[in-house]
Design an enzyme around this catalytic site. Structure first.
Site, mmCIF file in Angstrom:
data_model
loop_
_atom_site.group_PDB
_atom_site.id
_atom_site.type_symbol
_atom_site.label_atom_id
_atom_site.label_comp_id
_atom_site.label_asym_id
_atom_site.label_seq_id
_atom_site.Cartn_x
_atom_site.Cartn_y
_atom_site.Cartn_z
ATOM 1 N N LYS A 9 37.462 49.786 57.813
ATOM 2 C CA LYS A 9 36.625 50.193 56.682
ATOM 3 C C LYS A 9 35.854 51.477 57.024
ATOM 4 C CE LYS A 9 36.049 45.455 54.931
ATOM 5 N NZ LYS A 9 35.062 44.456 54.418
ATOM 6 N N TYR A 49 40.204 44.825 45.297
ATOM 7 C CA TYR A 49 39.283 43.688 45.375
ATOM 8 C C TYR A 49 39.137 42.957 44.031
ATOM 9 C CZ TYR A 49 37.575 44.719 50.119
ATOM 10 O OH TYR A 49 37.458 44.892 51.482
ATOM 11 N N ASN A 112 31.288 45.486 57.523
ATOM 12 C CA ASN A 112 31.769 44.608 58.602
ATOM 13 C C ASN A 112 33.077 45.103 59.231
ATOM 14 O OD1 ASN A 112 33.405 43.940 56.482
ATOM 15 N ND2 ASN A 112 32.816 41.802 56.372
ATOM 16 N N HIS A 115 38.955 44.785 57.350
ATOM 17 C CA HIS A 115 39.487 43.861 56.351
ATOM 18 C C HIS A 115 40.776 43.269 56.893
ATOM 19 C CE1 HIS A 115 40.974 42.225 52.571
ATOM 20 N NE2 HIS A 115 42.153 42.679 52.966
ATOM 21 N N GLU A 126 48.593 42.902 49.182
ATOM 22 C CA GLU A 126 47.806 43.977 49.807
ATOM 23 C C GLU A 126 48.681 44.997 50.541
ATOM 24 O OE1 GLU A 126 43.674 41.418 50.315
ATOM 25 O OE2 GLU A 126 44.762 42.012 52.116
HETATM 26 N N1 UDP Z 1 30.984 40.886 51.066
HETATM 27 C C1 UDP Z 1 29.678 41.230 50.791
HETATM 28 N N2 UDP Z 1 28.777 40.226 50.550
HETATM 29 C C2 UDP Z 1 29.134 38.913 50.569
HETATM 30 C C3 UDP Z 1 30.465 38.568 50.845
HETATM 31 C C4 UDP Z 1 31.372 39.576 51.089
HETATM 32 O O1 UDP Z 1 29.324 42.405 50.763
HETATM 33 O O2 UDP Z 1 28.269 38.045 50.341
HETATM 34 C C5 UDP Z 1 31.968 41.961 51.333
HETATM 35 C C6 UDP Z 1 32.349 42.088 52.808
HETATM 36 O O3 UDP Z 1 32.577 43.464 53.105
HETATM 37 C C7 UDP Z 1 33.641 41.291 52.846
HETATM 38 C C8 UDP Z 1 34.264 41.645 51.505
HETATM 39 O O4 UDP Z 1 33.158 41.690 50.615
HETATM 40 O O5 UDP Z 1 34.442 41.651 53.968
HETATM 41 C C9 UDP Z 1 35.301 40.673 50.971
HETATM 42 O O6 UDP Z 1 34.757 39.385 50.989
HETATM 43 P P1 UDP Z 1 35.603 38.125 51.484
HETATM 44 O O7 UDP Z 1 34.838 36.914 51.103
HETATM 45 O O8 UDP Z 1 37.008 38.253 51.001
HETATM 46 O O9 UDP Z 1 35.537 38.263 53.086
HETATM 47 P P2 UDP Z 1 36.604 38.692 54.191
HETATM 48 O O10 UDP Z 1 37.944 38.126 53.774
HETATM 49 O O11 UDP Z 1 36.606 40.201 54.247
HETATM 50 O O12 UDP Z 1 36.091 38.087 55.473
#
Ligand code: UDP
Length: 138
Positions: A9, A49, A112, A115, A126
């Protein structure tokens, strides 16, 4: 052999973590089958997304994902979807296991670093979102 999509990211790229993340993949027996750097448009990020479009963090997340370049990769290996998720760590870095990418480098629940696809169905969607068949090296 399974495939998954990984994205470094914008915060990972700006922190200079491209090499560090790729090193962890390769050190764990994961093959890079395709790779490109790009900066997503808002529309591209919203499409990527789309499953999260009703979530409160959608607007902020799609702004963040377009804020700078990302590195998209197709990873290949046995059980690579789960393996990559393990190397990444939990979404919230505060809950991520020690030694995971997110625990080591994330600064925020949104920022974080990486992805990774979470199932074979999302991986297929994806991967095809960023790569055509000729860009994925057998
Ligand atoms: N995210 C966020 N706040 C939240 C949950 C997710 O900003 O409360 C963001 C974070 O960057 C995350 C992305 O949205 O990686 C996609 O969320 P997902 O639940 O799919 O998590 P991931 O699969 O990336 O662990």
């Amino acid at each position: 052999m399974e495939q998954t999509l990984s994205i470094i990211k914008p915060d990972g790229v700006s922190q200079g973590l491209i090499g560090e993340v790729i090193k962890r993949f390769e050190a764990n027996g994961i093959r890079i089958a395709a790779m490109k750097m790009l900066q997503m448009t808002k529309k591209q990020a919203q499409g990527f997304y789309a499953v999260h479009k009703e979530r409160p963090f959608f607007e902020s997340l799609t702004d963040f994902m377009t804020s700078g370049p990302v590195v998209a990769m197709v990873l290949e290996g046995e059980n690579v979807i789960e393996k990559n998720r393990t190397l990444m760590g939990a979404t919230n870095f505060k809950e991520a296991e020690e030694g995971t990418i997110r625990r080591d480098f994330a600064t925020d629940i949104e920022k974080n670093v990486v992805h990774g696809s979470d199932s074979p169905e999302t991986a297929a969607f994806e991967i095809s979102y960023f790569f055509n068949q000729f860009e994925i090296i057998k």
